[in-house]
Design an enzyme around this catalytic site. Sequence first.
Site, PDB file in Angstrom:
ATOM      1  N   ASN A   7     -32.904  40.371 -10.311  1.00 62.51           N
ATOM      2  CA  ASN A   7     -32.367  41.433  -9.395  1.00 62.51           C
ATOM      3  C   ASN A   7     -32.087  42.534 -10.311  1.00 62.51           C
ATOM      4  O   ASN A   7     -31.108  42.356 -11.375  1.00 62.51           O
ATOM      5  CB  ASN A   7     -30.993  40.788  -8.785  1.00 62.51           C
ATOM      6  CG  ASN A   7     -30.380  41.761  -8.046  1.00 62.51           C
ATOM      7  OD1 ASN A   7     -30.256  42.894  -8.307  1.00 62.51           O
ATOM      8  ND2 ASN A   7     -29.927  41.440  -6.671  1.00 62.51           N
ATOM      9  N   HIS A  10     -28.637  46.411 -10.881  1.00 62.99           N
ATOM     10  CA  HIS A  10     -27.706  47.334 -11.716  1.00 62.99           C
ATOM     11  C   HIS A  10     -28.382  48.387 -12.616  1.00 62.99           C
ATOM     12  O   HIS A  10     -27.677  49.183 -13.109  1.00 62.99           O
ATOM     13  CB  HIS A  10     -27.244  46.042 -12.923  1.00 62.99           C
ATOM     14  CG  HIS A  10     -26.014  45.430 -12.278  1.00 62.99           C
ATOM     15  ND1 HIS A  10     -25.737  45.392 -11.184  1.00 62.99           N
ATOM     16  CD2 HIS A  10     -25.325  44.469 -12.924  1.00 62.99           C
ATOM     17  CE1 HIS A  10     -24.626  44.532 -11.080  1.00 62.99           C
ATOM     18  NE2 HIS A  10     -24.225  43.923 -12.111  1.00 62.99           N
ATOM     19  N   HIS A  43     -31.739  45.105  -3.571  1.00 60.97           N
ATOM     20  CA  HIS A  43     -30.821  45.035  -2.483  1.00 60.97           C
ATOM     21  C   HIS A  43     -30.543  46.549  -2.018  1.00 60.97           C
ATOM     22  O   HIS A  43     -29.855  47.319  -2.795  1.00 60.97           O
ATOM     23  CB  HIS A  43     -29.394  44.569  -2.803  1.00 60.97           C
ATOM     24  CG  HIS A  43     -28.708  44.313  -1.881  1.00 60.97           C
ATOM     25  ND1 HIS A  43     -27.269  43.855  -1.804  1.00 60.97           N
ATOM     26  CD2 HIS A  43     -28.734  44.788  -0.279  1.00 60.97           C
ATOM     27  CE1 HIS A  43     -26.722  43.766  -0.553  1.00 60.97           C
ATOM     28  NE2 HIS A  43     -27.312  44.404   0.315  1.00 60.97           N
ATOM     29  N   ARG A  45     -29.078  48.608   0.038  1.00 61.83           N
ATOM     30  CA  ARG A  45     -27.753  48.558   0.828  1.00 61.83           C
ATOM     31  C   ARG A  45     -27.736  49.734   1.986  1.00 61.83           C
ATOM     32  O   ARG A  45     -28.272  50.851   1.631  1.00 61.83           O
ATOM     33  CB  ARG A  45     -26.362  48.683  -0.168  1.00 61.83           C
ATOM     34  CG  ARG A  45     -26.427  47.330  -0.842  1.00 61.83           C
ATOM     35  CD  ARG A  45     -24.875  47.577  -1.782  1.00 61.83           C
ATOM     36  NE  ARG A  45     -23.984  47.649  -0.989  1.00 61.83           N
ATOM     37  CZ  ARG A  45     -22.893  46.637  -0.750  1.00 61.83           C
ATOM     38  NH1 ARG A  45     -23.118  45.397  -1.392  1.00 61.83           N
ATOM     39  NH2 ARG A  45     -21.983  46.603   0.249  1.00 61.83           N
ATOM     40  N   ARG A  49     -26.050  52.714  -2.639  1.00 60.52           N
ATOM     41  CA  ARG A  49     -25.063  52.912  -3.578  1.00 60.52           C
ATOM     42  C   ARG A  49     -25.718  52.728  -5.011  1.00 60.52           C
ATOM     43  O   ARG A  49     -25.497  53.080  -6.021  1.00 60.52           O
ATOM     44  CB  ARG A  49     -23.596  52.125  -3.641  1.00 60.52           C
ATOM     45  CG  ARG A  49     -24.011  50.568  -3.878  1.00 60.52           C
ATOM     46  CD  ARG A  49     -22.687  49.760  -4.238  1.00 60.52           C
ATOM     47  NE  ARG A  49     -21.771  49.938  -2.898  1.00 60.52           N
ATOM     48  CZ  ARG A  49     -20.892  48.794  -2.774  1.00 60.52           C
ATOM     49  NH1 ARG A  49     -20.869  47.892  -3.796  1.00 60.52           N
ATOM     50  NH2 ARG A  49     -20.068  48.717  -1.709  1.00 60.52           N
ATOM     51  N   GLU A  70     -33.541  42.390  -0.445  1.00 65.09           N
ATOM     52  CA  GLU A  70     -32.203  41.775   0.175  1.00 65.09           C
ATOM     53  C   GLU A  70     -31.765  42.902   0.913  1.00 65.09           C
ATOM     54  O   GLU A  70     -31.727  44.243   0.627  1.00 65.09           O
ATOM     55  CB  GLU A  70     -31.266  41.956  -0.946  1.00 65.09           C
ATOM     56  CG  GLU A  70     -30.743  40.191  -1.369  1.00 65.09           C
ATOM     57  CD  GLU A  70     -29.841  40.369  -2.476  1.00 65.09           C
ATOM     58  OE1 GLU A  70     -28.735  40.961  -2.351  1.00 65.09           O
ATOM     59  OE2 GLU A  70     -30.039  39.517  -3.483  1.00 65.09           O
ATOM     60  N   THR A 101     -21.885  41.414  -3.041  1.00 62.89           N
ATOM     61  CA  THR A 101     -22.101  40.616  -1.593  1.00 62.89           C
ATOM     62  C   THR A 101     -21.090  39.509  -1.861  1.00 62.89           C
ATOM     63  O   THR A 101     -21.225  38.599  -2.924  1.00 62.89           O
ATOM     64  CB  THR A 101     -23.517  39.958  -1.455  1.00 62.89           C
ATOM     65  OG1 THR A 101     -24.308  40.960  -1.790  1.00 62.89           O
ATOM     66  CG2 THR A 101     -23.631  39.316  -0.359  1.00 62.89           C
ATOM     67  N   GLU A 151     -30.577  30.874   1.025  1.00 61.92           N
ATOM     68  CA  GLU A 151     -30.200  31.091  -0.557  1.00 61.92           C
ATOM     69  C   GLU A 151     -28.763  30.594  -0.400  1.00 61.92           C
ATOM     70  O   GLU A 151     -28.054  31.168   0.253  1.00 61.92           O
ATOM     71  CB  GLU A 151     -30.409  32.500  -0.929  1.00 61.92           C
ATOM     72  CG  GLU A 151     -30.016  32.795  -2.338  1.00 61.92           C
ATOM     73  CD  GLU A 151     -30.259  34.065  -2.770  1.00 61.92           C
ATOM     74  OE1 GLU A 151     -31.338  34.870  -2.619  1.00 61.92           O
ATOM     75  OE2 GLU A 151     -29.197  34.480  -3.599  1.00 61.92           O
ATOM     76  N   HIS A 191     -26.044  33.956  -7.268  1.00 65.42           N
ATOM     77  CA  HIS A 191     -24.894  34.715  -7.357  1.00 65.42           C
ATOM     78  C   HIS A 191     -23.886  34.154  -8.413  1.00 65.42           C
ATOM     79  O   HIS A 191     -23.688  32.923  -8.368  1.00 65.42           O
ATOM     80  CB  HIS A 191     -24.110  34.700  -5.872  1.00 65.42           C
ATOM     81  CG  HIS A 191     -23.309  36.036  -5.667  1.00 65.42           C
ATOM     82  ND1 HIS A 191     -21.861  36.215  -6.398  1.00 65.42           N
ATOM     83  CD2 HIS A 191     -23.439  37.192  -5.187  1.00 65.42           C
ATOM     84  CE1 HIS A 191     -21.773  37.451  -6.232  1.00 65.42           C
ATOM     85  NE2 HIS A 191     -22.355  38.088  -5.567  1.00 65.42           N
TER      86      HIS A 191
HETATM   87  N1  PXP Z   1     -28.669  36.564  -4.478  1.00 66.71           N
HETATM   88  C1  PXP Z   1     -27.669  37.315  -3.619  1.00 66.71           C
HETATM   89  C2  PXP Z   1     -27.895  37.372  -2.062  1.00 66.71           C
HETATM   90  C3  PXP Z   1     -26.914  38.408  -4.033  1.00 66.71           C
HETATM   91  O1  PXP Z   1     -26.361  39.372  -3.162  1.00 66.71           O
HETATM   92  C4  PXP Z   1     -26.929  38.683  -5.590  1.00 66.71           C
HETATM   93  C5  PXP Z   1     -25.977  39.897  -5.882  1.00 66.71           C
HETATM   94  O2  PXP Z   1     -26.654  41.191  -5.568  1.00 66.71           O
HETATM   95  C6  PXP Z   1     -27.469  37.937  -6.260  1.00 66.71           C
HETATM   96  C7  PXP Z   1     -28.381  36.762  -5.600  1.00 66.71           C
HETATM   97  C8  PXP Z   1     -27.262  37.884  -7.773  1.00 66.71           C
HETATM   98  O3  PXP Z   1     -26.201  37.828  -8.048  1.00 66.71           O
HETATM   99  P1  PXP Z   1     -25.614  38.180  -9.616  1.00 66.71           P
HETATM  100  O4  PXP Z   1     -25.832  39.339  -9.687  1.00 66.71           O
HETATM  101  O5  PXP Z   1     -24.366  37.509  -9.576  1.00 66.71           O
HETATM  102  O6  PXP Z   1     -26.702  37.431 -10.437  1.00 66.71           O
END
Ligand code: PXP
Length: 241
Positions: A7, A10, A43, A45, A49, A70, A101, A151, A191
Amino acid sequence: MLTLGVNIDHVATIRQARQTVEPDPIAAAVLAELAGADGITAHLREDRRHIQERDVEILRQTVRTHLNLEMAATKEMVGIALNLKPDYVTLVPERREEVTTEGGLDVAGNLDYLLGVVEQLQSQQIPVSLFIDPDVPQLKAAAQSGAKFIELHTGKYANASTADDQARELGSLAIACDIALELGLRINAGHGLTYWNVRPVAELPGMEELNIGHSIMSRAILVGMERAVREMKLAMLGLPF
Ligand code: PXP
């Protein structure tokens, strides 16, 4: 084979902090793939953001592995996904004030609506994954929705403050995997996963893909993206990293 979806949100968060053009999440995705990422997750959003439409449009053209978009299950986002055609979509709940999330999607409470969203996307060959807590009613509703994937939200496991709590949360995830497999659902998870807590989740029955952002990006700032991704793949396999 268990795969890693990286992901890259960031990276866009840092860029947006200055409303500038760097760092570019597209470059991060290229480096992550070169280091062995099996997929890229972004993601988009509702409040934009971090990831922007420009990002997902370029990612669609440049990602060589697979792109997981996402998004919230809104009309606007479904329209974007139908045009973009990501390799799959993960539906997540969104609240403007949240830092990330927080809980899973309430599929059981919104089944009629989500049935329509899943049908719209999957009829256009975009498989849908539903981000849910490891709860039996949510699993059953996910199966009823027709979504191909779930997921599993690993946040409670990741945030557990004692070994006992963590073991209990891992147990809930394991039961959820068994039920999901019986219901014919394919399983991803994510997550809060880190280099230190990922292995037990990686070993859960039927686990196909882990979506990880924060921990990999935190390490990448210090040691570089390629090393951070490579080390996460080692951690998933239970190898020294
Ligand atoms: N899966 C989903 C559905 C999420 O919303 C997120 C956070 O954006 C992640 C995985 C990844 O989580 P983390 O950044 O804590 O690894």
